[in-house]
Design an enzyme around this catalytic site. Structure first.
Site, PDB file in Angstrom:
ATOM      1  N   ARG A  63      41.362  20.050  21.882  1.00 18.62           N
ATOM      2  CA  ARG A  63      41.082  19.526  20.540  1.00 18.62           C
ATOM      3  C   ARG A  63      40.361  18.179  20.617  1.00 18.62           C
ATOM      4  O   ARG A  63      40.639  17.262  19.865  1.00 18.62           O
ATOM      5  CB  ARG A  63      42.385  19.380  19.752  1.00 18.62           C
ATOM      6  CG  ARG A  63      43.098  20.707  19.556  1.00 18.62           C
ATOM      7  CD  ARG A  63      44.370  20.561  18.774  1.00 18.62           C
ATOM      8  NE  ARG A  63      45.301  19.690  19.497  1.00 18.62           N
ATOM      9  CZ  ARG A  63      46.388  19.167  18.974  1.00 18.62           C
ATOM     10  NH1 ARG A  63      46.697  19.389  17.715  1.00 18.62           N
ATOM     11  NH2 ARG A  63      47.186  18.404  19.676  1.00 18.62           N
ATOM     12  N   CYS A  64      39.410  18.089  21.507  1.00 18.03           N
ATOM     13  CA  CYS A  64      38.696  16.847  21.790  1.00 18.03           C
ATOM     14  C   CYS A  64      37.221  17.024  21.420  1.00 18.03           C
ATOM     15  O   CYS A  64      36.701  18.140  21.452  1.00 18.03           O
ATOM     16  CB  CYS A  64      38.845  16.535  23.282  1.00 18.03           C
ATOM     17  SG  CYS A  64      37.898  15.132  23.886  1.00 18.03           S
ATOM     18  N   GLY A  65      36.558  15.957  21.123  1.00 18.91           N
ATOM     19  CA  GLY A  65      35.124  16.030  20.853  1.00 18.91           C
ATOM     20  C   GLY A  65      34.327  16.508  22.048  1.00 18.91           C
ATOM     21  O   GLY A  65      33.209  17.009  21.903  1.00 18.91           O
ATOM     22  N   THR A 101      35.467  18.917  24.085  1.00 24.87           N
ATOM     23  CA  THR A 101      35.903  20.276  24.412  1.00 24.87           C
ATOM     24  C   THR A 101      34.738  21.230  24.657  1.00 24.87           C
ATOM     25  O   THR A 101      34.844  22.093  25.541  1.00 24.87           O
ATOM     26  CB  THR A 101      36.851  20.817  23.316  1.00 24.87           C
ATOM     27  OG1 THR A 101      37.987  19.949  23.252  1.00 24.87           O
ATOM     28  CG2 THR A 101      37.311  22.227  23.627  1.00 24.87           C
TER      29      THR A 101
END
Length: 178
Positions: free
Chosen positions: A58-60, A62
């Site tokens: 759930r990371c930018g 990803t």
């Protein structure tokens, strides 16, 4: 008398050096639990270069899973091993490995080794990242930090989150190892 002291000093020095060298760790001395609950012993990859990446679903960053999968596909016929070490250290990963699998498989068709969530910093830091920090003074500052190890288990280089996994910076170093 001087010769005896010199001999004694050299003997102690050699024994101490041998002990330290025998107890020096490499990346191959560690293990982790994969996304399916199995223990992965990195010793199974002795003599092979390793690319370790701390990841989060759930990371930018990803979408870098796509670049990791591209690397995996490109280097599949070599002995490069790619490992995604999932982490919620930065509060951007699911706790449940099944949720992580859904992201990795459904969105990116990941074929490389992926861990269950571990800590890359803090009080409960995983031994792999504790060793990297102690041995090389390197620590992930965010998700998708990359570490490349040579065939002897020594760190060759590391890259921050902004460096894409399939960048020329990284592939050039990989090509020098394989």
């Amino acid at each position: 008398m001087k010769i005896t002291k010199l001999f004694l000093f050299l003997s102690i020095f050699i024994l101490n050096s041998t002990y330290l060298m025998a107890n020096k760790k490499s990346i191959y001395d560690f293990n982790f639990i994969d996304i399916d609950g199995n223990t992965v012993e990195l010793s199974a990859f002795i003599g092979k270069p390793l690319l370790l990446v701390n990841t989060a679903s759930r990371c930018g960053f990803t979408p870098q899973y796509e670049g990791l999968q591209k690397l995996f596909t490109t280097y599949r016929s070599t002995d490069l091993t790619i490992v995604a070490l999932t982490s919620n250290t930065f509060n951007q990963e699911y706790e449940d490995p099944e949720d992580i699998k859904k992201i990795c498989l459904a969105n990116y068709n990941v074929g490389f080794i992926t861990s269950s969530p571990i800590n890359v910093k803090g009080d409960n830091i995983h031994p792999i990242f504790n060793w990297i920090d102690n041995e090389y003074n390197k620590s992930p500052s965010w998700n998708f930090y990359k570490f490349l190890f040579d065939r002897s288990g020594n760190l060759v280089d590391s890259w921050s989150s902004i460096t894409k996994p399939d960048s020329k910076k990284i592939t050039k170093k990989i090509n020098n190892l394989i």
